[in-house]
Structures are given as structure tokens and as C-alpha cells.
Design a protein around this motif. Sequence first.
Motif, PDB file in Angstrom:
ATOM      1  N   GLY A 129      44.629   6.049  67.018  1.00 43.19           N
ATOM      2  CA  GLY A 129      43.984   5.316  65.934  1.00 43.19           C
ATOM      3  C   GLY A 129      42.571   4.898  66.274  1.00 43.19           C
ATOM      4  O   GLY A 129      42.149   3.786  65.915  1.00 43.19           O
ATOM      5  N   ASP A 174      47.373   3.866  58.422  1.00 42.18           N
ATOM      6  CA  ASP A 174      46.675   2.932  59.305  1.00 42.18           C
ATOM      7  C   ASP A 174      46.026   1.843  58.452  1.00 42.18           C
ATOM      8  O   ASP A 174      45.268   2.140  57.535  1.00 42.18           O
ATOM      9  N   HIS A 216      48.633   0.818  62.552  1.00 44.49           N
ATOM     10  CA  HIS A 216      47.636   0.874  63.613  1.00 44.49           C
ATOM     11  C   HIS A 216      48.122   0.121  64.854  1.00 44.49           C
ATOM     12  O   HIS A 216      48.182   0.676  65.957  1.00 44.49           O
TER      13      HIS A 216
END
Length: 270
Positions: free
Chosen positions: A148, A208, A234
Motif C-alpha cells: 500500500g 485501500d 490499508h
Amino acid sequence: MAQAYAMTDNPEEAEPQRPSLLDSLGELRFPFEASLFWLGALSYPWPRVERANSKTVMLIPGFMAGDVTLAPMANFCRWLGHRAVFAGIWSNSQCPRESVEHLSSRLARTADRWDSPIVVIGHSLGGIYARELAHRNPQLVERVITLGSPIRWPRDSSNHAVAAVARSMARIRGKAERCLSEACSCGLRMSETSPKDVPTTVVYSRTDGVVHWQSCVDNSDAPTIENVEVLGSHVGMAFSADVYRVIAARLALPLRPRLRLAVSNPDPGH
């Protein structure tokens, strides 16, 4: 399930976006994701290795986070048979240039101690630093795995809360227009640097809620880069079963002969 494929989007045509409100609120599900990992771990055939095939892994935490946030991942790597070391960071909110200098020294000491190149895993901002380490020291890095990590538009792709914290940290340092911004010549401009000589696994999630998933994808089409999509939040990437499966599979790969020679027999002329 994780999916690996090459992205074909043209980064020049894309515009920075922020996560939706729904995805941002979805970050609250990370404790549930951690619980799911332990349920699925019991039956999954994890690729554990013998001591002779073990690798050394250095873990770099995300923005405002410390080593403790990656303790479960470190324990997981050790359980697989690998060595895991931390970045020595209490809160990843310092000047990017100083942070990378600190990490470069730690990387060199770790590689020297184990006489082996290091697999560097970075979560979020830590992944940007991991890529920079590989760019500067390709002979010391076996592989980079980013989780991420906004490798494009770090501030413009993050949700408003994270962007506000970054601006506040910059103002506290009296560098509101530079530090922790894309204008910083020593900082987040490094996010655009691709470690083209080092295999890199880019892990991202379309849900995310901290940074928009498109900012986490490497569109360079370099043969050493792979983009892997997982399902999750995330924050949850530090505990995700999908992420752990990706990490375990990459750690199980044989050590690259070229890097083994580079570390064991360094060229005194370089």
C-alpha cells in the motif's frame, strides 16, 4: 485471493484521486482482518524453509507508525524460517532524507552481519523508503515488497486526515511548503524512483482507505516489477492473510546468484 498482473494504465494520463469515504471508513475493519488471518493460517500450506535457505528481512513501518506495528509480520517471517530485523523507527514522521540515511546505514550493517542481501518490506511510506534503498544500494537488496505504498502523488492520493497530519508535521518544522511534500527535493520525490535492477513486488488493494489504490501501482512496465492486488484495508495489510501469502511465496524463492556473488565478493573498486 491475491492477483498478480501488469498494469497498462498510462501514468501520464491518470489524475490523482483520494480514497472514497466508504473505503476510508472501511479501515475500521482491520481487527476483523487480523482475526481472519489466524483462522485461515491453520490449513494453509505455508512454505517454511530450512536454515540454509533462510533470508534476512528488514521491515519498515508506515507514516507515523513504528516498528511495533510490524511485530506480527516479523514473527511470521521468523516462523517461516527467515531472519527478521526492524528499521529502528519509533515513529516514521522524520525528515525523509534523514530517515533514508538512517535506513541505509542499518541496511549496510545488516547485510554485512549476515553476509547476504536483504529483502526489504515496507508498509505505506516505508515502501517508498524501501524502493529508495534498492535504488541506492541494489547490491545489498535481494527484493523489495511494498504494501500500500503511494509511489505516485503521495500527498494528493491520501485521504484528507492523513494529508492534514502531513501538513501539520511540515508546519511544526517550519517547512510547510517543502518537507513531506512532493516539492521536497530530499523527500517524497523519491517515490517516483523505481529500483529497476531489483525485483519488486508491489502490493495494493482497491479498497485501500488511506491512499488511493492507483497511486500504489507501478506503471513502469519494468521486467523486475510485479503488481499484486489483494483484498483488504490499508492498515490491515500488516496482518492480512492475502499479504502474508504473497510475502511467504516471495521469501521462498531462491536467492539470486548475482547478488550472492556481489555481497560475498565485493568489488574493491566500487
